[in-house]
Each structure stands twice: as structure tokens, then as C-alpha cells.
Design a protein around this motif. Structure first.
Motif, PDB file in Angstrom:
ATOM      1  N   ALA A  47       0.837  -1.209   0.000  1.00 37.28           N
ATOM      2  CA  ALA A  47       0.000   0.000   0.000  1.00 37.28           C
ATOM      3  C   ALA A  47       0.869   1.255   0.000  1.00 37.28           C
ATOM      4  N   ALA A  48       1.930   1.227   0.771  1.00 38.59           N
ATOM      5  CA  ALA A  48       2.834   2.386   0.829  1.00 38.59           C
ATOM      6  C   ALA A  48       3.551   2.575  -0.509  1.00 38.59           C
ATOM      7  N   ASP A  49       4.014   1.476  -1.094  1.00 39.95           N
ATOM      8  CA  ASP A  49       4.696   1.579  -2.395  1.00 39.95           C
ATOM      9  C   ASP A  49       3.762   2.143  -3.461  1.00 39.95           C
ATOM     10  N   HIS A 104       7.566   1.929   0.964  1.00 41.69           N
ATOM     11  CA  HIS A 104       7.605   1.133   2.198  1.00 41.69           C
ATOM     12  C   HIS A 104       8.779   1.519   3.096  1.00 41.69           C
ATOM     13  N   ARG A 105       9.796   2.137   2.494  1.00 43.69           N
ATOM     14  CA  ARG A 105      10.936   2.570   3.318  1.00 43.69           C
ATOM     15  C   ARG A 105      10.594   3.780   4.176  1.00 43.69           C
ATOM     16  N   LEU A 106       9.471   4.386   3.901  1.00 40.03           N
ATOM     17  CA  LEU A 106       9.061   5.564   4.673  1.00 40.03           C
ATOM     18  C   LEU A 106       8.156   5.187   5.844  1.00 40.03           C
ATOM     19  N   LEU A 107       7.915   3.900   6.022  1.00 37.03           N
ATOM     20  CA  LEU A 107       6.989   3.453   7.069  1.00 37.03           C
ATOM     21  C   LEU A 107       7.714   3.233   8.391  1.00 37.03           C
ATOM     22  N   ASP A 108       7.059   3.585   9.490  1.00 43.68           N
ATOM     23  CA  ASP A 108       7.532   3.136  10.804  1.00 43.68           C
ATOM     24  C   ASP A 108       6.458   2.206  11.388  1.00 43.68           C
ATOM     25  N   GLU A 109       6.674   1.760  12.602  1.00 43.80           N
ATOM     26  CA  GLU A 109       5.766   0.774  13.201  1.00 43.80           C
ATOM     27  C   GLU A 109       4.346   1.328  13.336  1.00 43.80           C
TER      28      GLU A 109
ATOM     29  N   LYS B   8       2.768   9.713   5.876  1.00 41.23           N
ATOM     30  CA  LYS B   8       2.210  10.814   5.086  1.00 41.23           C
ATOM     31  C   LYS B   8       3.164  12.007   5.058  1.00 41.23           C
ATOM     32  N   GLN B   9       3.713  12.324   6.216  1.00 40.62           N
ATOM     33  CA  GLN B   9       4.619  13.474   6.288  1.00 40.62           C
ATOM     34  C   GLN B   9       5.925  13.213   5.544  1.00 40.62           C
ATOM     35  N   ARG B  10       6.458  11.999   5.705  1.00 38.62           N
ATOM     36  CA  ARG B  10       7.731  11.694   5.034  1.00 38.62           C
ATOM     37  C   ARG B  10       7.550  11.653   3.521  1.00 38.62           C
ATOM     38  N   LEU B  11       6.441  11.094   3.074  1.00 37.69           N
ATOM     39  CA  LEU B  11       6.197  11.064   1.626  1.00 37.69           C
ATOM     40  C   LEU B  11       6.022  12.488   1.095  1.00 37.69           C
ATOM     41  N   GLU B  12       5.350  13.319   1.864  1.00 37.94           N
ATOM     42  CA  GLU B  12       5.180  14.712   1.440  1.00 37.94           C
ATOM     43  C   GLU B  12       6.536  15.404   1.312  1.00 37.94           C
ATOM     44  N   SER B  13       7.423  15.122   2.257  1.00 35.79           N
ATOM     45  CA  SER B  13       8.758  15.731   2.194  1.00 35.79           C
ATOM     46  C   SER B  13       9.510  15.269   0.957  1.00 35.79           C
ATOM     47  N   GLU B  14       9.417  13.975   0.660  1.00 34.24           N
ATOM     48  CA  GLU B  14      10.105  13.443  -0.523  1.00 34.24           C
ATOM     49  C   GLU B  14       9.549  14.078  -1.793  1.00 34.24           C
ATOM     50  N   LEU B  15       8.244  14.195  -1.848  1.00 35.47           N
ATOM     51  CA  LEU B  15       7.615  14.780  -3.039  1.00 35.47           C
ATOM     52  C   LEU B  15       7.970  16.257  -3.171  1.00 35.47           C
TER      53      LEU B  15
END
Lengths: 203, 198
Positions: A47-49, A104-109, B8-15
Motif C-alpha cells: 500500500a505504501a509503495d 515502504h521505506r518511509l513506514l515506521d511501526e 504521510k509526512q515523510r512522503l510529502e517531504s520526498e515529493l
């Protein structure tokens, strides 16, 4: 759980390629994109990917978005569908070709736990989509967008590159095919179509 | 409904970083394809630098069954009114150096819809203006073969256009997708860009 989201994706804010403009578009559509992917996978990492793939593709295409060609919702769903089909066609090469960011590398627990909750909450939608699996692809993709994702027939037509008449014909055929198999499922599909038409009228 | 706020926040930062510095995106995109256009009608091309119109007449001779018009930005405006224009349209696109194939949809095609090219999410190689039965091909959005950063080679894409015709042979719908290998047949309704109106 209602299978039709209140509003599938943004109709207002168009995508913009600059950081501030895209941030606003991202904020407005993150939840809808997450819903789109969690209605199609039970894996938080996938889902994250997929979410990352969809937004990266949207960012790349944002500069060419033309509001005269369709609503942002349909535009983004078209991108989401392409990202999804690329992912599930399955070859490693293809995934490398389309993936610019490993979500998926941006996910934490905590994220994984939240995604698992989300995936659980979308179970009914996934089950509905599974019931469409007996349909041919042209019928299934139309029915999924309308009945599972809550797009209007007009938005589904734009997302799929079809005219509205074709979408309505396919919806009718899909419901007829489902009715022949499972009357109860066809009835639900008919209800969701009615809802979608209402949304289209009031929008 | 629960939200993965950290993600959500980390993806926003990457984008945001990608939007600020788009170079990494460009580095991984399909290389821009040089438009290889050979003008079949050189006299017309010389007279009108921005447009080449190549119609073919229908059986009745009343109006062209198809037309291809090259625009100033390199895109091609297609018009396909009837089934009899399909072979000519295919031939014309080939002569213009556009990597595109046009098929009539076959609901009984045993192989169904062809697999999409891995470049399918890069962009839309075909868009649809508001006018009915017109489509715009963007040849620079049909990616060439490329070598990925990890050394893998991705084949060149071909724009597959699948048309559906009514009993009177008039065009009913057009769909498209990018493919690596052009099939001998395809079912109709293979999808397309989100802005399609045909």
C-alpha cells in the motif's frame, strides 16, 4: 461500511508541479489515494509503495494537467490505475521502471499499524471487488471504479479513456452478468450506481 | 479512519524535494524521444509548416474516413470517422515515423488485452480534445528503449490504439495503451488516459 466514499477524490484543486501547489493537492488527495490502494491490497508495504508510485507519477504529470480534459479526480484515478496495473503485472523490471520512490521505506511501526487498521476497514470493499473477478476485464474495471471506488460514470469514463455511453453500457452488462450469478450482488451494484448518478447530478 | 501520519509526512517531504529539484525525476524518466517524422506529402509540408493533413475518402466519397494533422508542437491530431479509414491511418502513422499501431477491437480476441508497457505510468501518449472522434498523439510520450539505472533494459513502447465501430462502420469508441509488443488482435476498451472523451 459504506462502499461508496463520500467524495472519491478532489474535484477542486488541480495538480500543480511546484512544491507548494503539489503539497496542497497531496493533502487533499492523500486519503483518497490511500483508500484506493487499501481496497486492493492487504499488505501495508505494498500500500505504501503504491501510494508513493501514484503521487510521484502525478507530480511528474502535474505540469501537463489540463482542466479542460477532465476533473482532477478522474485524472488521478487514471494515474492510480496505471500504477496499480504496472505493479501487479508483476515483473521486477516493470516495478523498477515505474518506481521512483520506495514507499515502504518511509513506514515506521505506527504507520504499519495504521495501515493494517485501514486495510481491515476496507475488507468489505475488497470482497466486493473479488466478487467482480468473474467478469471480463472491460466490465470489471468499470464496475470497480463505480461500485468500489465511488466514481461517477463520467469520472470512470475519463479515467478509463472511454465515452460515457460505453461506461453505462458496460455497467449494465456487468450488473446483468452478476445478476445471473448472484442476484444479491447485482442488487448492491445497482444501488451503488444509483448513488453515483446522484453524486453526478448534485456535483 | 486511521492515517499513517508519519508516512504521510515523510512522503510529502520526498515529493516536495522532487518538486523543488526535478532532476532526479528526469534522470529516471524515459529519455525524450526525438520525433522522427517523414513527411509523406512533402509538397503540403513545404507549404504549411505547421500542419500535414492526409485524408482518405470513404466509399461514398462524401468525407474523409480519417485524417492526420501534424501540429506545430510535434503532436498529431487524429480523426477516425469510419472503419474503412483504419488501414490508411495505420499506414500514414507508419510513414510519419510514429511508433503506433491501430487495430479494430475484437471481442473474441483469444489473447484479450495486451500487456501494458512498463512505461505506462510515465505519461499519456494520447489525449482527447473536446471535439468528438478526435485524438491527439504525442509522439514524444512514446518512450524509446532505455537502460535503467540498475542496468536492465526496457524495450521501446508502441502506442496501441484500439477502435470500436458500429454496425454502420462509424467509430464508436477509441482506447489505447502503451505496449512493448504489438499484438495481432486485442479486445476493445483497453483503457487510456484519464482525460479521454472519445
Amino acid at each position: 461500511m459504506p462502499l461508496i466514499p463520500q467524495r472519491p477524490m478532489s474535484r477542486g484543486a488541480p495538480p500543480r508541479p511546484d512544491a507548494a501547489g503539489f503539497a496542497a493537492f497531496y493533502e487533499e488527495n492523500f486519503d483518497a489515494v490511500l483508500g484506493f490502494v487499501t481496497r486492493r491490497t492487504t499488505c501495508p508495504q505494498v500500500a505504501a509503495d503504491l501510494t508513493a508510485d501514484i503521487f510521484v507519477a502525478a507530480l511528474e504529470a502535474a505540469g501537463r494537467y489540463d482542466p479542460g480534459r477532465g476533473a482532477p479526480a478522474a485524472w488521478l484515478y487514471g494515474i492510480a490505475r496505471n500504477a496499480l496495473s504496472s505493479h501487479y503485472r508483476g515483473s521486477v523490471r516493470e516495478r523498477h521502471a515505474v518506481a521512483r520512490l520506495n514507499g515502504h521505506r518511509l513506514l515506521d511501526e505506527e504507520d504499519i499499524a495504521a495501515l493494517e487498521e485501514r486495510i481491515d476497514a476496507e475488507r468489505a470493499a475488497r470482497e466486493l471487488a473479488e466478487r467482480h473477478s468473474s467478469l471480463s476485464e472491460p466490465l470489471r474495471e468499470v464496475l470497480d471504479l463505480v461500485a468500489v471506488d465511488g466514481l461517477t460514470p463520467r469520472e470512470a469514463a475519463q479515467a478509463l479513456g472511454l465515452n460515457q455511453a460505453t461506461v453505462r453500457v458496460r455497467l449494465h452488462r456487468a450488473k446483468r452478468a452478476l445478476r445471473a450469478e448472484r442476484p444479491a450482488v447485482a442488487e448492491r451494484a445497482e444501488q451503488t450506481d444509483s448513488t453515483a448518478r446522484t453524486l453526478e447530478v448534485v456535483s | 479512519m486511521s492515517t499513517p501520519t508519519g508516512f504521510k509526512q515523510r512522503l510529502e517531504s520526498e515529493l516536495s524535494a522532487m518538486a523543488t529539484d526535478p532532476a532526479p525525476l528526469r534522470a529516471t524518466r524515459a529519455p525524450a524521444r526525438r520525433l522522427r517524422v517523414r513527411f509523406a506529402v512533402t509538397a503540403v509540408a513545404a507549404a504549411a509548416a505547421t500542419a500535414v493533413v492526409v485524408p482518405t475518402l470513404s466509399g461514398s466519397g462524401a468525407s474523409p474516413a480519417y485524417a492526420v494533422t501534424k501540429q506545430g508542437d510535434g503532436s498529431l491530431v487524429l480523426r477516425l470517422d469510419r472503419a474503412e479509414g483504419l488501414p490508411g491511418l495505420q499506414k500514414q502513422l507508419k510513414e510519419m515515423g510514429v511508433r503506433a499501431a491501430v487495430l479494430e477491437g475484437d471481442k473474441k480476441c483469444p489473447t484479450g488485452a495486451p500487456p501494458e508497457s512498463p512505461w505506462a505510468t510515465e505519461d499519456y501518449a494520447m489525449t482527447f480534445p473536446a471535439q468528438p472522434w478526435k485524438a491527439v498523439i504525442h509522439p514524444d510520450m512514446i518512450p524509446d528503449a532505455a537502460v535503467l539505472p540498475d542496468g536492465r533494459r526496457v524495450g521501446a513502447a508502441t502506442l496501441l490504439v484500439v477502435a470500436e465501430f458500429g454496425k454502420d462502420h462509424s467509430t464508436q469508441a477509441v482506447s489505447f495503451r502503451l505496449v512493448e509488443k504489438v499484438p495481432t488482435c486485442s479486445v476493445p476498451g483497453i483503457g487510456g488516459g484519464p482525460d479521454a472523451h472519445m
